[in-house]
Write an enzyme that holds these catalytic residues in place. Structure first.
Site, PDB file in Angstrom:
ATOM      1  N   TYR A 187       0.843  -1.200   0.000  1.00 33.31           N
ATOM      2  CA  TYR A 187       0.000   0.000   0.000  1.00 33.31           C
ATOM      3  C   TYR A 187       0.874   1.244   0.000  1.00 33.31           C
ATOM      4  O   TYR A 187       2.052   1.204   0.373  1.00 33.31           O
ATOM      5  CB  TYR A 187      -0.966   0.012   1.200  1.00 33.31           C
ATOM      6  CG  TYR A 187      -0.328   0.330   2.535  1.00 33.31           C
ATOM      7  CD1 TYR A 187      -0.259   1.645   2.998  1.00 33.31           C
ATOM      8  CD2 TYR A 187       0.201  -0.678   3.336  1.00 33.31           C
ATOM      9  CE1 TYR A 187       0.319   1.940   4.228  1.00 33.31           C
ATOM     10  CE2 TYR A 187       0.774  -0.393   4.559  1.00 33.31           C
ATOM     11  CZ  TYR A 187       0.835   0.920   5.003  1.00 33.31           C
ATOM     12  OH  TYR A 187       1.420   1.209   6.218  1.00 33.31           O
ATOM     13  N   CYS A 188       0.243   2.356  -0.412  1.00 30.97           N
ATOM     14  CA  CYS A 188       0.947   3.639  -0.349  1.00 30.97           C
ATOM     15  C   CYS A 188      -0.023   4.710   0.139  1.00 30.97           C
ATOM     16  O   CYS A 188      -0.741   4.470   1.105  1.00 30.97           O
ATOM     17  CB  CYS A 188       1.643   3.982  -1.667  1.00 30.97           C
ATOM     18  SG  CYS A 188       0.598   3.982  -3.133  1.00 30.97           S
ATOM     19  N   ARG A 189      -0.070   5.857  -0.510  1.00 32.24           N
ATOM     20  CA  ARG A 189      -0.799   6.996   0.064  1.00 32.24           C
ATOM     21  C   ARG A 189      -2.314   6.881  -0.063  1.00 32.24           C
ATOM     22  O   ARG A 189      -3.044   7.198   0.874  1.00 32.24           O
ATOM     23  CB  ARG A 189      -0.334   8.292  -0.610  1.00 32.24           C
ATOM     24  CG  ARG A 189       1.090   8.663  -0.247  1.00 32.24           C
ATOM     25  CD  ARG A 189       1.632   9.751  -1.140  1.00 32.24           C
ATOM     26  NE  ARG A 189       2.999  10.092  -0.752  1.00 32.24           N
ATOM     27  CZ  ARG A 189       3.925  10.520  -1.597  1.00 32.24           C
ATOM     28  NH1 ARG A 189       3.638  10.654  -2.893  1.00 32.24           N
ATOM     29  NH2 ARG A 189       5.139  10.807  -1.170  1.00 32.24           N
ATOM     30  N   CYS A 193      -2.309   6.585  -5.822  1.00 38.63           N
ATOM     31  CA  CYS A 193      -0.867   6.667  -5.584  1.00 38.63           C
ATOM     32  C   CYS A 193      -0.168   5.600  -6.424  1.00 38.63           C
ATOM     33  O   CYS A 193      -0.480   4.410  -6.328  1.00 38.63           O
ATOM     34  CB  CYS A 193      -0.572   6.470  -4.103  1.00 38.63           C
ATOM     35  SG  CYS A 193       1.176   6.417  -3.699  1.00 38.63           S
ATOM     36  N   MET A 217      -3.410   4.575   2.517  1.00 40.26           N
ATOM     37  CA  MET A 217      -3.394   5.028   3.904  1.00 40.26           C
ATOM     38  C   MET A 217      -4.464   6.085   4.165  1.00 40.26           C
ATOM     39  O   MET A 217      -5.062   6.115   5.248  1.00 40.26           O
ATOM     40  CB  MET A 217      -2.011   5.598   4.240  1.00 40.26           C
ATOM     41  CG  MET A 217      -1.776   5.783   5.735  1.00 40.26           C
ATOM     42  SD  MET A 217      -1.828   4.192   6.598  1.00 40.26           S
ATOM     43  CE  MET A 217      -2.592   4.694   8.145  1.00 40.26           C
TER      44      MET A 217
END
Length: 233
Positions: A187-189, A193, A217
């Site tokens: 996962y990222c932002r 993303c 996130m």
């Protein structure tokens, strides 16, 4: 004639007050009507940053970044604090993060240009991924390794409990830190993303089993899922 002016004046005043109210609403819309300002808000959903760090992350010179941030500040979307000579920016409230996420969702559903632009930016694999609830259950059962590929300072500001931090630009060199044979959820932002997409492609090219969380996130936090903060161990 004077009597008619007296009769009309309350309704005219009411109309003028209504116009001022809607102009005040419109001022917020005007502050959001710039792609780079939205990108700065996106970065700030991950935590507080200095003007300099925001400028670098958004690909802006310092003067332009400062001007965009001042526009957002005048609209009430961001706040500042000073630490010596450095100015730090943060979102003015969680409702700003909610507004940003909703704007992206609505644009994706109703703006014809968004899907093609999203695909051009994110590349293939946009229709794959697992949900937050699936990740929560699999992580609790110990069935997956959760990988956070954002910059370290974003991880420290808030991350999914148990997530391993390897920034995407370090992943190729540090891939052996991830256990062989494990399924990796990246996962990222947020939903748009590209870091997680890039990481999944790299991992699968190296023979690893990897899938991304289908948002990120921002959405995890807005859904009031558990979040850990703090430095790397």
């Amino acid at each position: 004639m004077a009597k008619r002016d007296t009769i009309d004046s309350p309704s005219q005043a009411r109309a003028q007050a209504k116009a001022r109210l809607y102009e005040a609403f419109a001022a917020s819309g005007k502050a959001l009507a710039n792609g780079k300002r939205l990108e700065l808000l996106d970065l700030l959903t991950q935590g507080e940053r200095t003007v300099e760090a925001l400028a670098v992350a958004a690909g802006l010179n310092l003067t332009t970044a400062s001007a965009h941030l001042q526009t957002l500040k005048h609209a009430g979307f961001v706040e500042t604090r000073r630490d010596g000579v450095r100015v730090h920016y943060r979102l003015a409230g969680e409702d700003i993060a909610q507004l940003f996420a909703l704007l992206c969702k609505v644009a994706g559903a109703h703006q014809a240009a968004v899907p093609a632009a999203r695909d051009a930016y994110l590349g293939a694999g946009g229709d794959s991924g697992i949900t937050r609830e699936q990740l929560r259950k699999q992580a609790a059962a110990g069935h997956v390794v959760v990988l956070d590929v954002r910059p370290v300072h974003e991880y420290e500001a808030g991350h999914i409990p148990g997530a391993v931090s390897i920034p995407v630009e370090e992943l190729a060199e540090r891939i052996n830190e991830l256990p062989d044979g494990a399924e990796i959820v990246v996962y990222c932002r947020g939903e748009h993303c590209a870091l997680a997409y890039d990481a999944v492609r790299l991992l699968t090219d190296r023979g690893r089993r990897a899938v991304r969380l289908n948002d990120g996130m921002l959405e995890w936090r807005l859904a009031e899922m558990p979040v850990d903060t703090g430095d790397l161990a």
